[in-house]
Enzyme design. Structure first.
Site, PDB file in Angstrom:
ATOM      1  CB  VAL A 128      -0.966   0.245   1.377  1.00  0.00           C
ATOM      2  CG1 VAL A 128      -1.890   1.267   1.281  1.00  0.00           C
ATOM      3  CG2 VAL A 128      -1.939  -1.327   1.087  1.00  0.00           C
ATOM      4  CE  LYS A 129       3.216   4.892  -4.686  1.00  0.00           C
ATOM      5  NZ  LYS A 129       3.274   5.504  -6.128  1.00  0.00           N
ATOM      6  CB  ILE A 130      -0.131   5.978   2.679  1.00  0.00           C
ATOM      7  CG1 ILE A 130      -0.853   4.570   3.031  1.00  0.00           C
ATOM      8  CG2 ILE A 130      -0.749   6.970   3.487  1.00  0.00           C
ATOM      9  CD1 ILE A 130      -1.077   4.124   4.491  1.00  0.00           C
TER      10      ILE A 130
END
Ligand code: E4P
Length: 188
Positions: free
Chosen positions: A88-90
């Site tokens: 996941v990219k945040i």
């Protein structure tokens, strides 16, 4: 070092993986929009061409902490047994930092993205993410992107943090070459 492809084009991933040691794929909302495909279509196609030893990073769309957490869990839920690891990219916004803290207690690979300074990246590392994506060329637009990433690598090493730096937003091979010389962990 990990070589990651920043694309929504599954055919290109298949072709380049035949030539090079590709560790995975990153995407972002802009790349997906430009591809003319939906995020679900891109995910389906990437999961088909990537293998279990590779990673597939998808970015959250929500901008509030609760929404970011929901997006992160939805991305992780796409994981299949014989597919790549779903990561996941945040973005490093205040709401994003809160979500990173929460997710650090869960079994999930998180990449803090849209990093414009060594300090922003360092704070995400302290929040327990596994990868940091500093935007090299965008930093080059107003300063020295390679130097800033090099500072980040030193800061992490001095602090004893094992967070990997996945340098992103390249516009020429020189930027990549210079960072490999600095001992970068990954490039996309
Ligand atoms: C990183 O994962 C981003 O998708 C990307 O490298 C941003 O690059 P840009 O500056 O070309 O948008």
């Amino acid at each position: 070092m990990e070589l990651i492809l920043d694309t929504a084009d599954a055919a290109a991933v298949r072709e380049l993986s035949d030539c090079f040691a590709v560790s995975g794929v990153t995407t972002n909302p802009t790349i997906i929009t430009r591809s003319g495909k939906t995020p679900e279509e891109v995910a389906r196609q990437m999961i088909k061409v990537l293998h279990p030893h590779q990673k597939f990073f998808m970015q959250v769309i929500a901008t509030d902490t609760q929404g970011i957490l929901a997006d992160a869990h939805a991305i992780k839920a796409l994981q299949v047994a014989d597919g790549p690891e779903m990561c996941v990219k945040i973005p490093v916004t205040p709401e994003g930092y809160k979500a990173m803290k929460t997710l650090s207690t869960e079994k999930m690979t998180v990449l803090a993205t849209a990093i414009y300074s060594a300090d922003q990246g360092f704070m995400a590392a302290l929040n327990g993410v596994q990868y940091l994506a500093p935007y090299v060329n965008r930093m080059d637009n107003y300063g020295d992107g390679v130097r800033e990433v090099s500072d980040l690598l030193s800061m992490l090493a001095k602090a004893g943090l094992t967070t990997k730096v996945c340098a992103a937003s390249f516009k020429n091979v020189r930027q990549i070459h210079e960072l490999i010389k600095e001992g970068i962990d990954a490039v996309t």
